[in-house]
Design an enzyme around this catalytic site. Structure first.
Site: not given
Ligand code: ACM
Length: 655
Positions: A296
């Site tokens: 992310e």
């Molecule tokens: C995640 O859930 N961003 C690994």
């Protein structure tokens, strides 16, 4: 015979007799055993004594206290290494007058000891073990649980009791999510401003870390730390803003979501820092793997930084994903230099990276399949996100290598296992156990037991027993329920509130964040939605009884269904009195009222069904409208008995 084993062993043969447990019971460890097995078998003896009230002659199991004539002999060939691919097989043989575990390693013997304890049975003559021969080994070598201690800090005893839980269901990895935007939780001696400025004072000292690693090692559990980079890194930058891609200053993040702060991958000083940092952490955490996160990264701070943009142009780096892959390659060099292998989330997958990294799949089976096809090892967490508050059977049926997997036999070997993930935004030390247990036990079974073990009803039956045994280890998933209800009723009678909370569940997935309440690190996580268990067993039972009634109308379960419906129908007037002394629960007042109304509808339906009379179409329509209205969440919770009552109404209205 009903064995309450979880995970179900690979091979079981029952031989029809009983080993009687008496207070003269003795245990002996033979072969090349180390401290781990002596300590482990002592713990098992204490648990056995605790469960039976028998005063056994041995206190601590030591070399000296082990006699050749003991009732229970444990034989091992060598001390195991707490590492990926270590041998965990064991054979457990129980005859009328002897018990034996034979295992290559002490770790295998520990797995067998957990099976032994699960076999304890009782009849009118007392405690016994059924005679049996078990040959057991895991389907996957990597069976883990992620605990996120960054979003909410979890004290040492929380981690320890969860390690006990993991060992009880034969899991072998604690994935410790130690740093994220909301907190940096490890004492760092080289760069002390990491924990001093990045943790609000909530971090583990290095002594505590060593203690936990040793505690895990005693139970045959690997500890894999995660230091999420380059994004999810705000807490690093509070003390060391010069590592960031934006000028700062930074403060510890209090809010949830994907944030912008990101390490600057274009400066040599970033790597000099990370080199020293990982050198220190590599010493502290003995496992050969280090998790670097990598998920992310929204790229906002990279896009806004002119010098990063110029660097990308100069080096022909076309996009942020490639820039992150350059960063990962540098991290990989650093980890390799310090004797570690690299694991990271899906996003680190890039064909430039060598094949000895492990891809941790959270986004879906597809990415796991793709990386396995290209020769990368992988583990699965997609489908094991226990923070999404899905029922046990959903996780149970999620297989790292489904039967229709497109992988060849040799590609399948690249799939090492999986991990349940307990992300911590909405949980605290009070609720963490109930979010993890008992559901994680069924993930443990999926990762240990043969693929064809997947009878959902049988699983739920065993899970109920296993859940109590987990509580016995110190886990608070059952007992904290009553404590939280008491607080919610201002320490008055909890009965009416419990009747309601027994049949509700938190809204699913991440809906809680999108219903007009803004949660932060320091919000109260003590409301009804937090007390509610992730899966209502009472609602599950009700809905199942309804299905049975409909399948077989003269079914004896009618009485039980009616008694449940009567309880709920009459509950609201009691709960109203509790609400008067406890404003915190007012948010569910209309939900409670709806439960009473739809329970009345359910009772009427049963009268129609059992009397053979048909209800009017108008009544069916009106009832369905009420049932529809009752589906609206209130206080971020939902009634879980609606589908059963809807079925009753439909049958009542059928020709
Ligand atoms: C995640 O859930 N961003 C690994």
């Amino acid at each position: 015979m009903n064995l309450n084993l979880m995970p179900v062993p690979a091979q079981i043969t029952l031989t029809g007799e009983k080993f009687r447990l008496t207070d003269s019971f003795t245990l002996a460890v033979k072969g090349e055993a180390g401290d781990r097995l002596y300590k482990g078998s002592t713990r098992v003896l204490r648990r056995l004594a605790g469960r039976t009230g028998l005063f056994f002659p041995q206190d601590f199991i030591t070399k000296e206290s082990c006699s050749d004539t003991a009732d229970f002999i444990i034989k091992t060939n060598r001390e195991g290494r707490v590492a990926l691919h270590e041998d965990e097989t064991y054979q457990l043989t129980i005859t009328k007058d002897k018990i034996e575990i034979a295992a290559e390693t002490d770790i295998g013997a520990l797995r067998g000891l957990e099976t032994f304890l699960q076999l304890l049975s009782v009849d009118d003559k007392g405690y016994y073990f059924p005679t049996i021969k078990i040959d057991d080994y895991p389907r996957f070598p990597w069976r883990g649980l992620l605990i996120d201690v960054s979003r909410h800090f979890m004290p040492v005893n929380v981690i320890k009791r969860n390690l006990d839980g993991l060992a009880a269901v034969k899991m072998n990895v604690l994935h410790w999510h130690l740093a994220d935007d909301q907190g940096f939780r490890v004492e760092c001696k080289t760069f002390p401003k990491l924990h001093e400025k990045g943790s609000d004072g909530f971090y583990y000292t290095q002594e505590q870390i060593k203690d936990i690693v040793a505690y895990a090692d005693d139970r045959g559990i690997r500890v894999i730390p995660e230091f999420d980079v380059p994004a999810h890194a705000t807490s690093w930058l509070v003390g060391y803003p010069e590592l960031g891609s934006a000028p700062g200053p930074y403060t510890v993040e209090r809010n949830w979501g994907i944030k912008d702060p990101t390490l600057d991958p274009t400066r040599e000083t970033t790597y000099e820092f990370l080199d020293k940092f990982f050198e220190e952490m590599a010493d502290l955490f003995p496992d050969e793997y280090m998790h670097i996160g990598g998920d992310e990264n929204n790229g906002n701070h990279w896009n806004a930084n002119e010098s990063i943009q110029a660097y990308m142009k100069e080096n022909n780096i076309p996009d942020n994903h490639t820039l992150q892959s350059h960063f990962n390659q540098r991290i990989l060099q650093i980890l390799t230099k310090h004797g570690k292998k690299m694991i990271g989330w899906d996003e680190i997958f890039h064909p430039d990276l060598p094949k000895n990294i492990v891809i941790h799949s959270w986004r879906g089976q597809e990415s796991l399949v793709e990386s396995a096809k290209q020769g990368y090892n992988g583990i699965l967490s997609n489908g094991y996100y226990i923070d999404l508050i899905q029922p046990a059977f959903y996780h149970y049926l999620n297989d790292p290598i489904p039967e229709d997997s497109p992988l060849t036999e040799s590609e399948k070997k690249n799939i090492l296992g999986g991990e349940a993930t307990s992300w911590g935004e909405l949980i605290t030390y009070e609720t963490v156990d109930s979010r993890i247990w008992p559901r994680t036990a069924v993930i443990a079974e999926r990762l240990w037991s043969p693929q064809n073990v997947k009878d959902v009803e049988d699983m739920y039956h065993r899970l109920e027993v296993v859940s109590f045994h987990l509580e016995e280890l110190g886990l608070t998933h059952i007992k904290n329920y009553e404590m939280m209800l008491r607080r919610l009723t201002n320490n008055t009678d909890v009965t009416a509130l419990r009747n309601l909370v027994d049949v509700i569940e938190q809204v699913k997935k991440y809906a809680r964040h999108f219903q007009g309440i803004k949660y932060t690190s320091y919000s109260p996580y003590t409301r009804i939605v937090d007390a509610a268990r992730p899966e209502s067993m009472k609602a599950r039972r009700f809905n199942k009884l309804v299905d049975e009634l409909i399948a077989n109308k003269k079914n004896a379960s009618t009485d039980e269904i009616k008694s449940m419906l009567n309880l709920w129908k009459n509950n609201h007037k009691e709960l109203v009195n509790t609400i008067k002394v406890s404003p915190v629960i007012k948010e569910i007042e209309t939900l409670s009222e709806d439960l009473a109304a739809i329970s009345g509808i359910g009772l009427k339906s049963i009268n129609y069904i059992t009397s053979g009379k048909k209800s009017s179409k108008r009544w069916v329509k009106k009832s369905m409208k009420m049932l529809e209205k009752s589906k609206e969440p209130r206080g971020q919770i939902e009634l879980m008995v609606i589908s059963g009552i809807e079925k009753l109404v439909r049958v009542a209205g059928k020709d």
